[in-house]
Design a protein around this motif. Structure first.
Motif, PDB file in Angstrom:
ATOM      1  N   TYR A  51       0.230   0.385   2.767  1.00 17.31           N
ATOM      2  CA  TYR A  51      -0.545  -0.747   3.086  1.00 17.31           C
ATOM      3  C   TYR A  51      -0.037  -1.950   2.371  1.00 17.31           C
ATOM      4  N   ARG A  52       1.083  -0.658   1.495  1.00 19.28           N
ATOM      5  CA  ARG A  52       2.038  -2.526   1.185  1.00 19.28           C
ATOM      6  C   ARG A  52       3.051  -2.638   2.624  1.00 19.28           C
ATOM      7  N   GLY A 100      -3.481   2.608   5.463  1.00 18.08           N
ATOM      8  CA  GLY A 100      -4.609   2.634   3.980  1.00 18.08           C
ATOM      9  C   GLY A 100      -5.165   4.110   2.298  1.00 18.08           C
ATOM     10  N   VAL A 102      -4.474   6.716   1.122  1.00 22.22           N
ATOM     11  CA  VAL A 102      -2.784   6.840   0.074  1.00 22.22           C
ATOM     12  C   VAL A 102      -2.334   8.297   0.813  1.00 22.22           C
ATOM     13  N   ASP A 131       5.086   6.596  -5.020  1.00 20.99           N
ATOM     14  CA  ASP A 131       4.933   6.823  -6.442  1.00 20.99           C
ATOM     15  C   ASP A 131       3.589   8.060  -6.464  1.00 20.99           C
ATOM     16  N   GLY A 132       2.781   7.266  -5.621  1.00 21.44           N
ATOM     17  CA  GLY A 132       1.657   7.767  -6.132  1.00 21.44           C
ATOM     18  C   GLY A 132       1.131   8.791  -5.467  1.00 21.44           C
ATOM     19  N   ALA A 133       1.644   8.845  -3.990  1.00 24.29           N
ATOM     20  CA  ALA A 133       1.035   9.208  -2.261  1.00 24.29           C
ATOM     21  C   ALA A 133       1.747  10.850  -2.891  1.00 24.29           C
ATOM     22  N   ASN A 160       8.287   2.106  -7.118  1.00 28.26           N
ATOM     23  CA  ASN A 160       7.941   1.392  -7.902  1.00 28.26           C
ATOM     24  C   ASN A 160       7.669   1.484  -9.322  1.00 28.26           C
ATOM     25  N   TYR A 162       4.345   3.161 -10.692  1.00 31.31           N
ATOM     26  CA  TYR A 162       3.239   3.061 -11.196  1.00 31.31           C
ATOM     27  C   TYR A 162       2.154   2.829  -9.041  1.00 31.31           C
TER      28      TYR A 162
HETATM   29  C1  LIG Z   1      -6.821   9.238  -0.145  1.00 26.32           C
HETATM   30  C2  LIG Z   1      -6.939   7.775  -1.137  1.00 26.32           C
HETATM   31  N1  LIG Z   1      -6.958   8.163  -2.743  1.00 26.32           N
HETATM   32  C3  LIG Z   1      -6.983   7.151  -3.458  1.00 26.32           C
HETATM   33  C4  LIG Z   1      -6.799   6.033  -2.884  1.00 26.32           C
HETATM   34  C5  LIG Z   1      -6.990   4.186  -3.745  1.00 26.32           C
HETATM   35  N2  LIG Z   1      -5.738   3.896  -3.769  1.00 26.32           N
HETATM   36  C6  LIG Z   1      -5.376   2.717  -3.272  1.00 26.32           C
HETATM   37  S1  LIG Z   1      -3.629   2.782  -3.502  1.00 26.32           S
HETATM   38  C7  LIG Z   1      -3.447   3.296  -5.253  1.00 26.32           C
HETATM   39  C8  LIG Z   1      -2.239   4.144  -5.786  1.00 26.32           C
HETATM   40  C9  LIG Z   1      -1.035   4.196  -4.567  1.00 26.32           C
HETATM   41  O1  LIG Z   1       0.483   4.613  -5.077  1.00 26.32           O
HETATM   42  P1  LIG Z   1       1.420   4.160  -4.598  1.00 26.32           P
HETATM   43  O2  LIG Z   1       0.896   5.101  -3.935  1.00 26.32           O
HETATM   44  O3  LIG Z   1       2.400   4.647  -5.498  1.00 26.32           O
HETATM   45  O4  LIG Z   1       1.633   3.399  -4.142  1.00 26.32           O
HETATM   46  P2  LIG Z   1       2.038   2.019  -4.528  1.00 26.32           P
HETATM   47  O5  LIG Z   1       0.490   0.751  -4.342  1.00 26.32           O
HETATM   48  O6  LIG Z   1       2.819   1.506  -5.798  1.00 26.32           O
HETATM   49  O7  LIG Z   1       2.984   0.732  -3.129  1.00 26.32           O
HETATM   50  C10 LIG Z   1      -4.723   4.265  -4.822  1.00 26.32           C
HETATM   51  C11 LIG Z   1      -4.976   5.216  -5.454  1.00 26.32           C
HETATM   52  C12 LIG Z   1      -7.049   5.385  -1.596  1.00 26.32           C
HETATM   53  N3  LIG Z   1      -6.842   4.207  -1.043  1.00 26.32           N
HETATM   54  N4  LIG Z   1      -6.639   6.610  -1.290  1.00 26.32           N
END
Ligand SMILES: Cc1ncc(C[n+]2csc(CCOP(=O)(O)OP(=O)(O)O)c2C)c(N)n1
Ligand SMILES: [Mg+2]
Length: 314
Positions: A51-52, A100, A102, A131-133, A160, A162
């Motif tokens: 989504y970014r 959207g 993740v 990094d979260g994904a 990034n 976080y």
């Molecule tokens: C499956 C799912 N779980 C949780 C969320 C809530 N959420 C939105 S953004 C995000 C953080 C993701 O971080 P990262 O992958 O590092 O991407 P960045 O925002 O740093 O670009 C979370 C947990 C979501 N959108 N989808």
């Protein structure tokens, strides 16, 4: 990179004026990642990300006016005003979004790579995620299948540091994300994402590997977002000093110094670029503001596709 930065600075302003509503995740600080990648691939290749993605949309060739119109929910936007910040898309530019959920795009991007191989096309799928994904289970299933079938995909983790307010070291003991690929014998490497030339060189290598039928490649690109996760982030999880430290390595300023030192550009040329971009942003905002919102009937359009394989068959 500068166009994307100025476009998003404007978007932040429009958000505070409530002309953009809903979510708004800015790419400011990370521009060298999207730009370095785009410069190293072909326009016909596929790109998919989270989504970014305003920067990726622009680098793919979606006009700024369509990006800003989309952000404002206008019918002239690249997703007809119904996707907004997180769901930009262009069949013509082979930009598969804007997602959207993740990590959801990891499966979709791997699927696009499967389609490329099935149809014997000379293309690659660039599948980007945060990094979260990278901690989502889908990554492991996709890495496994992509290696098994040698799919033409370059996975890119934009680290990034976080995921919302959670730092990489709070989410796993394996903080070198590129090493996740080792479990699948997938070639991988960490890359300095604050230097567009380094990103470009790494992506060239990765794309060449995937295109030549050797299978997937994984790049962990180390970068930093200067702004909060979204517009409503108080950013209490990091210090001001940390942000300042990264800003000193700013990818745009770094490229600018390199160009000056190598006598490839002059300050006057940069001033001209700034002026051109200011005009581009002003034109895009005027276009978006003058555009209509989608009509009530349009709410029901584009919900389901009319034909099979829409984006692959264009
Ligand atoms: C499956 C799912 N779980 C949780 C969320 C809530 N959420 C939105 S953004 C995000 C953080 C993701 O971080 P990262 O992958 O590092 O991407 P960045 O925002 O740093 O670009 C979370 C947990 C979501 N959108 N989808
Ligand atoms: Mg992140």
């Amino acid at each position: 990179m500068l166009a994307v930065r100025r476009m998003e600075e404007k978007a932040a302003q429009l958000y505070t004026q409530q002309k953009i509503r809903g979510f708004l995740h800015l790419y400011i600080g990370q521009e060298a990642v999207g730009m370095g990648i785009e410069a190293a691939i072909r326009p016909e290749d596929y790109v998919i990300t989270g989504y970014r993605e305003h920067g990726n949309a622009y680098f793919r060739g979606i006009p700024m006016r369509e990006i800003l119109a989309e952000l404002m929910g206008k019918a002239t936007g690249c997703s007809r005003g119904k996707g907004g910040s997180m769901h930009m898309f262009s069949t013509a530019k082979r930009f598969l979004g804007g997602h959207g959920i993740v990590g959801g795009q990891i499966g979709l991007g791997t699927g696009a790579a499967f389609a490329i191989q099935y149809r014997q096309e000379d293309l690659i799928s660039v599948t980007m995620f945060g990094d979260g994904a990278a901690r989502q289970g889908i990554l492991h299933e996709c890495f496994n299948m992509a290696m098994l079938w040698k799919l033409p995909v370059v996975y890119v983790c934009e680290n990034n540091q976080y995921a919302m307010g959670t730092s990489v070291s709070r989410s796993s003991n394996v903080t070198e994300i590129y090493r996740i690929a080792c479990a699948y014998d997938m070639p991988s490497e960490p890359v300095d994402g604050m230097d567009v030339r380094v990103v470009y060189e790494a992506m060239k290598r990765a794309a060449e590997h995937a295109r030549s039928g050797k299978g997937p490649y994984f790049l962990e690109i180390l970068t930093y977002r200067y702004r909060g996760h979204s517009m409503s982030d108080p950013a209490k999880y990091r210090t001001r000093e940390e942000v300042e430290q990264y800003k000193e390595k700013d990818p745009i300023a770094r490229l600018q110094s390199y160009l000056y030192e190598s006598n490839l550009a002059t300050p006057e040329e940069f001033d001209r670029i700034e002026e051109e971009i200011a005009a581009e942003v002003a034109e895009a905002v005027a276009f978006a503001e003058a555009s209509p919102y989608p009509s009530a009937e349009q709410l029901y359009e584009d919900v389901y596709v009319q034909s099979d394989y829409p984006f692959l068959r264009e």
